[in-house]
Structures are given as structure tokens and as C-alpha cells.
Design a protein around this motif. Structure first.
Motif, mmCIF file in Angstrom:
data_model
loop_
_atom_site.group_PDB
_atom_site.id
_atom_site.type_symbol
_atom_site.label_atom_id
_atom_site.label_comp_id
_atom_site.label_asym_id
_atom_site.label_seq_id
_atom_site.Cartn_x
_atom_site.Cartn_y
_atom_site.Cartn_z
ATOM 1 N N CYS A 230 0.850 -1.205 0.000
ATOM 2 C CA CYS A 230 0.000 0.000 0.000
ATOM 3 C C CYS A 230 0.882 1.250 0.000
ATOM 4 C CB CYS A 230 -0.888 -0.030 1.249
ATOM 5 S SG CYS A 230 -1.774 1.511 1.531
ATOM 6 N N GLU B 12 0.232 4.044 1.001
ATOM 7 C CA GLU B 12 -0.021 4.890 2.172
ATOM 8 C C GLU B 12 0.637 4.321 3.431
ATOM 9 O OE1 GLU B 12 -1.502 7.738 2.184
ATOM 10 O OE2 GLU B 12 -1.960 8.102 4.288
ATOM 11 N N CYS B 13 0.347 3.019 3.712
ATOM 12 C CA CYS B 13 0.824 2.467 4.982
ATOM 13 C C CYS B 13 1.927 1.427 4.822
ATOM 14 C CB CYS B 13 -0.347 1.851 5.768
ATOM 15 S SG CYS B 13 -1.018 0.359 4.984
ATOM 16 N N HIS C 45 -6.423 -4.583 1.691
ATOM 17 C CA HIS C 45 -5.546 -5.029 2.784
ATOM 18 C C HIS C 45 -6.202 -6.266 3.393
ATOM 19 C CE1 HIS C 45 -4.651 -0.755 2.382
ATOM 20 N NE2 HIS C 45 -3.606 -0.834 3.210
ATOM 21 N N CYS D 31 -4.494 3.640 8.145
ATOM 22 C CA CYS D 31 -4.282 3.832 6.703
ATOM 23 C C CYS D 31 -5.523 4.472 6.075
ATOM 24 C CB CYS D 31 -3.962 2.514 6.020
ATOM 25 S SG CYS D 31 -3.806 2.706 4.225
ATOM 26 N N ALA E 299 -6.943 2.475 3.061
ATOM 27 C CA ALA E 299 -7.673 1.268 3.429
ATOM 28 C C ALA E 299 -9.055 1.600 3.967
ATOM 29 C CB ALA E 299 -6.885 0.484 4.482
HETATM 30 ZN ZN LIG Z 1 -2.704 1.026 3.466
#
Ligand SMILES: [Zn+2]
Length: 417
Positions: free
Chosen positions: A39, A41-42, A60, A67, A70
Motif C-alpha cells: 500500500c 499509504e501504509c 488489505h 491507513c 484502506a
Molecule cells: Zn494502506
């Protein structure tokens, strides 16, 4: 649910593109064992799958609470997908979840210009955000010379405080999304704005090609009204929202027309101010004249010692003596504070001829006294006039107390050698 991931070798994977944006195919990521997609982002691992409705996406396995990708709603993802699809349909390169090098912003959709420069961010904003927060995020884009449009679905307090379009998903998925508020044109009378409907496809294309631009109207044409004159963008959009909605998308020609309207209004305002000033001046001039006239009358009664009754007799005697109708004007400085006497001639009495001056101040006689008859009420006035005379004067005495009336030629008093 999301559409982007990072791969150690391939780089950014965007499943909304046929080649995933990195020269790969769906089959290379869907149900492939040992594939490491993370991901953006996270950094958590994500997997490719197809939803019950047939939407390809990434997810996820265990959703991390921190996140934001997510935890974005399905609605948000669908709007993002729609935005990136519309930008691409308009002929632009567009990417999902593009972050600033500094990490200060991450655009849902970033549209790139022909030179590969960042052109415009399209933001799906469905979660709640304050007007202050969204203004700060807009400022960051502006600082980085990226224009931005915020897309919402429902009226929120921030809507219309930054470049905004409210959009609606179609009931039938085969139909296009539509714009429900945020597009307007200037009415033909240029006095107010009228909401304009459009498909999201058209609106995105127009904003990318500069056919519409965010615009805050010049004061005076703020109201947005529909065909019935209602202060509404759309159903359920109240007056309150209209008031706070201060920026909308419109064509540059309407921006120019609004500026022209504002210029004319400013001109009108100046003209009205000037007219008001002129009226005020006239009023003062009139008051000044009235004041001067009343002073002249006071001086006249005081100097002649006549009362109104005596004055009426004096006039009657003059008319009797000359056998014609006379008009006596107000005390006039031009005739030494005396009252001009006119004879009215012509079929309608429309011609006024000056035939004399009644009761002038002997100390204020000028050249006119040589030409015009002087009318006085008493014998004693003859002596006063004789004292001041430099030429022979024609003088008529009409005594209101005795009714005596006669004509006298007053000669200058000879200078005693
Ligand atoms: Zn994420």
C-alpha cells in the motif's frame, strides 16, 4: 478498497490502467502467489481481487486503522475511479494517489499537462472536513502551481468556499455521472447567475481545457437563481448554502461580462453620487436666494417705513395714474433696493417691460436712474432725490395716506460756488 499499490521492481501499479501503468497485466497480479504489492499509504501488503459488482480493486487483508486508503469508503473509491477515467477520456495522462515530493499533499487524481507537468488535482472529498482545512490544502496546491477542484456529493459547509463541483452517480451504472451544483452562467440581464447542468465527463474536460474557470463574482451579482427565480443550486440546496457558496465554475466569457456589469454599476453609482451632489448644491443655492430675498424685503419695509396697507394703496395709485396694469417685482439690489415696475403687454401679457423703479434707496442710485421713472410715496422723497441727483430724474409721487399723485422732474441741486 483501492486502486494503487507499489511493487519493488515495477514501481507504481495502477489497476485502473490496462497495462497497470507499468507494462504489466491484471493476470500478473490477480491470484498470483508470492507477489509482493504494498500500500502506498501504509506500506502494508495488499492483494488484487474483483468485487461482487465486478470492480477490480486492491485490498488489505487486515485493514490498518491508521491507513486512510484502506479506510476510504466505497463511494469515495468509485468517485476517484470516475474522475481518473474522465480525465483520461479527455485525452490527459492522469494518475491516482500522487503525492507531493514533500509529502504535504496526496492528490486522489493528478492530471498532467502535455509537457508532463502537474496540471490539476481532482479531489474526491466525501469525508467531513472544515472550511479552514480545505482552504489550507487548496493553498498548498496553489503554492505548488497545481489547480484543484474538490468534488463532493452532498452539501457541506466547505462546499463553494474553494473550487467545487457537487456530483451525482447515475442510477443506471451505464449512464454518466452528472454535475448537480457548482456550474453557473450569467443570466442574459447580467444581474444574477443561473445554475448549469452538465455531465461529469463534460465538466472535467471543460476544466482541463480552460473552458470553465473557478470564479468569485464581483459583489452585486452573487445570487444564483434557477429558472423559477429560486435561490437554489439544486434540490435541497437552501438559501443558507447559496450565501456561503461564493465561488463557482463558469466560462471566461461570463467572467468578462460580470466584470463589465460591475464596471457599469460603479459608473452608475458615481453618476448618482454626482447627481445627488448637484441636487444638494441647487438646494443650497435656492435656500441662499430665499434668504437674500427675505433680507431684501426686510430692508425695503424698514427703509421706506411703509406698511402692507400703504404699499397696496401706493400700487393702486400708480395703476390709476398710468391707467394700466403694473407688476411690482421684489426689492432688487440692481435697482438700489427698489422694486422694479413692469408693464405687461402682448395678447397674453407675456411681454414685461420695465417702466419704473419704486422706492429706490437715494444713496444707491446708478445710471439706470437717468432712464427709468422713479416712483416714491412722499413729498420728502423728492428732496432726498434732488440731493443725490446728477442728471434730471423723472419722479412720480403717489402718497398712500392722502391719495395725492403727481409727476415731478427733479433736477440736480446746483452747486453753490
Ligand atoms: Zn494502506
Amino acid at each position: 478498497m483501492q486502486f494503487t499499490a507499489d511493487h519493488a521492481e515495477w514501481g507504481r501499479v495502477d489497476i485502473t490502467l490496462d497495462d497497470l501503468g507499468c507494462g504489466r497485466s491484471w493476470e500478473e497480479i490477480h491470484r498470483v502467489r508470492g507477489l509482493e504489492l504494498v500500500c502506498p499509504e501504509c506500506g502494508g501488503q495488499v492483494f488484487a481481487r474483483v468485487s461482487k459488482l465486478g470492480t477490480r480493486h486492491l485490498y488489505h487483508r487486515t485493514r490498518p486503522p491508521t491507513c486512510s486508503l484502506a479506510n476510504e469508503s466505497l463511494e469515495h473509491h468509485l468517485l476517484k475511479l470516475e474522475l481518473v477515467t474522465r480525465a483520461r477520456a479527455a485525452g490527459y495522462r492522469a494518475e491516482l494517489e500522487v503525492a507531493a515530493p514533500t509529502g504535504e499533499w496526496r492528490a486522489d487524481v493528478m492530471v498532467f499537462g502535455p509537457d508532463g507537468d502537474r496540471l490539476m488535482a481532482l479531489e474526491a472529498q466525501l469525508s467531513s472536513i472544515t472550511a479552514e482545512e480545505i482552504a489550507a490544502r487548496t493553498d498548498l496546491y496553489e503554492r505548488d502551481e497545481v489547480s484543484v477542484c474538490w468534488f463532493g456529493i452532498k452539501p457541506r459547509p466547505w462546499v463553494g468556499t474553494v473550487p467545487t463541483l457537487l456530483v451525482q452517480p447515475p442510477e443506471d451504472p451505464k449512464e454518466p455521472w452528472s454535475v448537480s451544483a457548482g456550474l453557473a452562467r450569467l443570466a442574459e440581464n447580467s444581474m444574477h447567475w443561473v445554475p448549469v447542468g452538465a455531465t461529469l465527463t463534460d465538466a472535467v474536460s471543460w476544466m482541463l481545457t480552460g473552458r470553465i474557470t473557478p470564479y468569485t463574482p464581483v459583489r452585486g451579482s452573487r445570487r444564483v437563481v434557477d429558472q423559477d427565480g429560486c435561490y437554489e443550486w439544486a434540490e435541497g440546496w437552501t438559501r443558507y448554502w447559496d450565501d456561503s457558496w461564493r465561488m463557482w465554475w463558469t466560462a471566461p466569457s461570463y467572467v468578462a461580462a460580470d466584470a463589465e456589469r460591475a464596471r457599469k454599476e460603479a459608473e452608475d453609482r458615481l453618476r448618482r453620487q454626482e447627481e445627488g451632489r448637484q441636487r444638494e448644491l441647487k438646494k443650497r443655492e435656492k435656500a441662499r436666494k430665499k434668504e437674500a430675498k427675505s433680507r431684501a424685503y426686510a430692508e425695503f419695509w424698514n427703509r421706506t417705513g411703509l406698511d402692507r396697507q400703504q404699499w397696496r394703496y401706493f400700487r393702486a395709485l400708480a395703476e390709476l395714474f398710468f391707467s394700466r396694469g403694473l407688476v411690482f417685482g421684489a426689492p432688487d439690489d440692481r435697482f438700489g433696493g427698489g422694486r422694479p415696475v413692469y408693464e405687461r403687454t402682448g395678447p397674453e401679457g407675456e411681454h414685461w417691460t420695465l417702466v419704473g423703479v419704486a422706492c429706490p434707496d437715494p444713496y444707491r442710485l446708478r445710471a439706470w436712474a437717468e432712464e427709468i421713472s422713479l416712483l416714491v410715496p412722499r413729498d420728502e422723497d423728492l428732496a432726498d432725490l434732488a440731493e443725490r441727483a446728477w442728471e434730471p430724474f423723472q419722479v412720480y409721487v403717489f402718497d398712500p395716506d392722502t391719495g395725492v399723485m403727481y409727476h415731478e422732474r427733479v433736477l440736480p441741486t446746483p452747486v453753490v460756488p
